[in-house]
Design a protein around this motif. Structure first.
Motif, PDB file in Angstrom:
ATOM      1  N   UNK A 116      37.585  32.282  45.909  1.00  0.00           N
ATOM      2  CA  UNK A 116      37.126  33.458  45.172  1.00  0.00           C
ATOM      3  C   UNK A 116      38.301  34.242  44.597  1.00  0.00           C
ATOM      4  N   UNK A 117      39.359  34.374  45.412  1.00  0.00           N
ATOM      5  CA  UNK A 117      40.545  35.077  44.926  1.00  0.00           C
ATOM      6  C   UNK A 117      41.180  34.327  43.769  1.00  0.00           C
ATOM      7  N   UNK A 118      41.256  33.012  43.885  1.00  0.00           N
ATOM      8  CA  UNK A 118      41.881  32.198  42.847  1.00  0.00           C
ATOM      9  C   UNK A 118      41.064  32.242  41.554  1.00  0.00           C
ATOM     10  N   UNK A 119      39.728  32.241  41.683  1.00  0.00           N
ATOM     11  CA  UNK A 119      38.884  32.350  40.496  1.00  0.00           C
ATOM     12  C   UNK A 119      39.152  33.658  39.767  1.00  0.00           C
ATOM     13  N   UNK A 120      39.232  34.732  40.509  1.00  0.00           N
ATOM     14  CA  UNK A 120      39.462  36.034  39.899  1.00  0.00           C
ATOM     15  C   UNK A 120      40.836  36.088  39.254  1.00  0.00           C
ATOM     16  N   UNK A 121      41.827  35.525  39.945  1.00  0.00           N
ATOM     17  CA  UNK A 121      43.190  35.508  39.411  1.00  0.00           C
ATOM     18  C   UNK A 121      43.249  34.686  38.131  1.00  0.00           C
ATOM     19  N   UNK A 122      42.644  33.497  38.144  1.00  0.00           N
ATOM     20  CA  UNK A 122      42.706  32.617  36.976  1.00  0.00           C
ATOM     21  C   UNK A 122      41.908  33.169  35.798  1.00  0.00           C
ATOM     22  N   UNK A 123      40.885  33.975  36.082  1.00  0.00           N
ATOM     23  CA  UNK A 123      40.148  34.633  34.997  1.00  0.00           C
ATOM     24  C   UNK A 123      41.097  35.478  34.160  1.00  0.00           C
TER      25      UNK A 123
END
Length: 522
Positions: free
Chosen positions: A236-243
């Motif tokens: 979830x953190x990585x998804x938000x970061x990559x967004x």
């Protein structure tokens, strides 16, 4: 590698130089150098956007994750990137394009002086530029280590050769050279990736074939999507970061959106990139997932597994093609980063610190852009010589922890500042969230990490700084709204459709040029 492999590698370098020379003819001013004059076709922009997100770290650090944990390497890396870009195709891509077509800027950060104020723009510009030096240095170290595995060349020589070739074509050709070489690199990657995929599939017969191989004991647990340190919180953190990161937070991807002719073209570009990120990494990762069946990694983290597999499975000539594929990834990312940082320095930083820079004409600005590109690449290459590259864990740590952890505090004011719902957040919110996010990164990764048994889990090392910045940016916007008419006008310009007629607008004077840019901030 034998003479045939070397011929393939040298031929590749020659083609990259030739593209740079040809692209030089298309660069007449800083607009052409940094944003291709807004004339780049959407499909070329999409392929360039996709390719500029890769590097040799995929074949080292992420190959080690695939060797150790299996499919989680796709689930927690390329899948979040694909989803983030798909969301950003509507949320960010058209708005970033309008930065050029409606606000007439050449750097992704140039609009911040009017959206917030000059100190905010300078804080984000300097911190983003310094982070990029470290990021690109890790890419040089990764490709140099691979080159040393295949050729025996020293790390420093590998860094020097790769960096000089990259510096030549991207310095003289600008964004056009970057995009066209990335198109060629995509074709090479396609051939190399399919070659490796077929070679690995041909070896799976004794292990149950293509469909039965997952039952092999050597791949036990490799089908679990989330495993080890790469759990739900990390995903979830990585998804938000990559967004944020892959839609412009790391600057080079933002340039691909700005280079298209219109907001609609930028959206199409982002969608193409998202599809490529969803589909193509599956082909690249499959051999890495199978690597425990075929090779025994010499490094504890398995980061040498892919290199060992290529040496074992591929004949000469094809081996050279795969090595070229490694180079194509890294050179694509590093050249695009160099162009983005040159834009930030020449358009956002130099005019503020130097009165002489504020008087640059188009020719002087273009010379400065090229010189800045060379200096940035040289500095990143110097830093790369200090990376402990034989232990790939250090490189993947830089990429995952430093870049992901520090990108959020820099990207949040830049990206959310484009959107109407965050119009109340002004310079106080932007600077406070930026500073607190950087402080949170230092606390979580160092003092707190040192005093926790086993250290702070990776997912919190990368997510806490972003969460702190996000909460403060939104919260301060409500507590202390700074939505002046001038700032609202900037937001409306990047949120308004129907900008096609403005696509070819000229680039104005950079940040700090004139009293209005420096002394009359709203």
């Amino acid at each position: 590698m034998n003479s045939l492999d070397w011929a393939v590698l040298i031929g590749y370098f020659g083609v990259m130089v030739a593209i740079g020379v040809w692209s030089h003819r298309r660069v007449d001013d800083v607009s052409d150098f940094f944003t291709a004059g807004g004339k780049m076709p959407w499909w070329l922009s999409g392929i360039s956007h996709h390719m500029s997100g890769y590097s040799a770290v995929m074949f080292t650090g992420y190959a080690g994750i695939a060797y150790t944990y299996g499919v989680t390497s796709f689930v927690t890396w390329s899948f979040p990137i694909a989803l983030g870009i798909a969301i950003g195709s509507r949320l960010f891509a058209p708005r970033i394009n309008r930065l050029r077509s409606r606000l007439h800027v050449a750097s992704p950060l140039e609009y911040l002086k009017n959206r917030y104020n000059l100190p905010t723009q300078q804080a984000l510009a300097w911190s983003g530029m310094l982070l990029k030096v470290v990021d690109v240095a890790s890419k040089w170290a990764a490709i140099a280590t691979l080159l040393s595995v295949f050729t025996g060349m020293s790390l420093n020589h590998g860094i020097l050769i790769t960096g000089v070739i990259t510096a030549f074509y991207c310095t003289i050709g600008g964004l056009w050279a970057d995009a066209l070489t990335e198109l060629g690199q995509f074709v090479i990657q396609l051939l190399a990736g399919i070659t490796m995929f077929v070679a690995v599939v041909a070896e799976l017969g004794p292990h149950g074939g293509f469909f039965g191989v997952w039952d092999d004991p050597a791949l036990h647990g490799h089908t679990k999507p989330l495993v080890g340190p790469y759990g739900t919180v990390f995903l979830l953190a990585f998804l938000f970061i990559k967004l944020f990161e892959y839609n412009g937070g790391m600057l080079n991807q933002a340039q691909r959106y700005m280079a298209t002719a219109s907001a609609r073209e930028a959206t199409r570009s982002a969608r193409l990139s998202a599809v490529l990120w969803l589909v193509w990494p599956l082909v690249l990762f499959f051999p890495m997932w199978m690597s425990p069946l075929l090779v025994h990694a010499q490094k504890p983290d398995g980061s040498d597994s892919y290199a060992l597999m290529t040496e074992q499975l591929l004949p000469h000539g094809l081996l050279g093609l795969v090595v070229v594929g490694f180079f194509s990834h890294t050179m694509a990312m590093c050249s695009s980063d160099a162009n983005a940082i040159a834009a930030v320095f020449t358009r956002d930083i130099a005019p503020v610190v130097s009165a002489r820079a504020r008087a640059w004409n188009q020719r002087s600005g273009l010379v400065a852009a090229r010189l800045t590109t060379v200096v940035f690449l040289a500095l990143s290459m110097a830093v790369a010589t200090q990376v402990n590259s034989p232990t790939f864990k250090d490189i993947i740590t830089v990429v995952i922890k430093w870049v992901a952890g520090l990108m959020g505090p820099i990207a949040i004011p830049m990206m959310l500042g484009l959107l109407r719902p965050f119009r109340r957040s002004g310079p106080t919110a932007a600077l406070t969230s930026w500073a607190a996010g950087l402080l949170a990164f230092w606390l979580v990764n160092y003092p707190i990490n040192w005093n926790v048994d086993g250290g702070v889990p990776l997912q919190y090392q990368v997510s806490v700084p972003l969460a702190v910045s996000l909460v403060l940016y939104i919260g301060i916007g409500f507590v202390k709204p700074e939505d002046t008419p001038e700032r609202l006008a900037v937001i409306e310009k990047v949120n308004t459709d129907g900008d096609g007629d403005l696509a070819a607008a000229a680039v104005p004077a950079p940040a700090g040029a004139g009293d209005d840019a420096v002394g009359k901030q709203p």
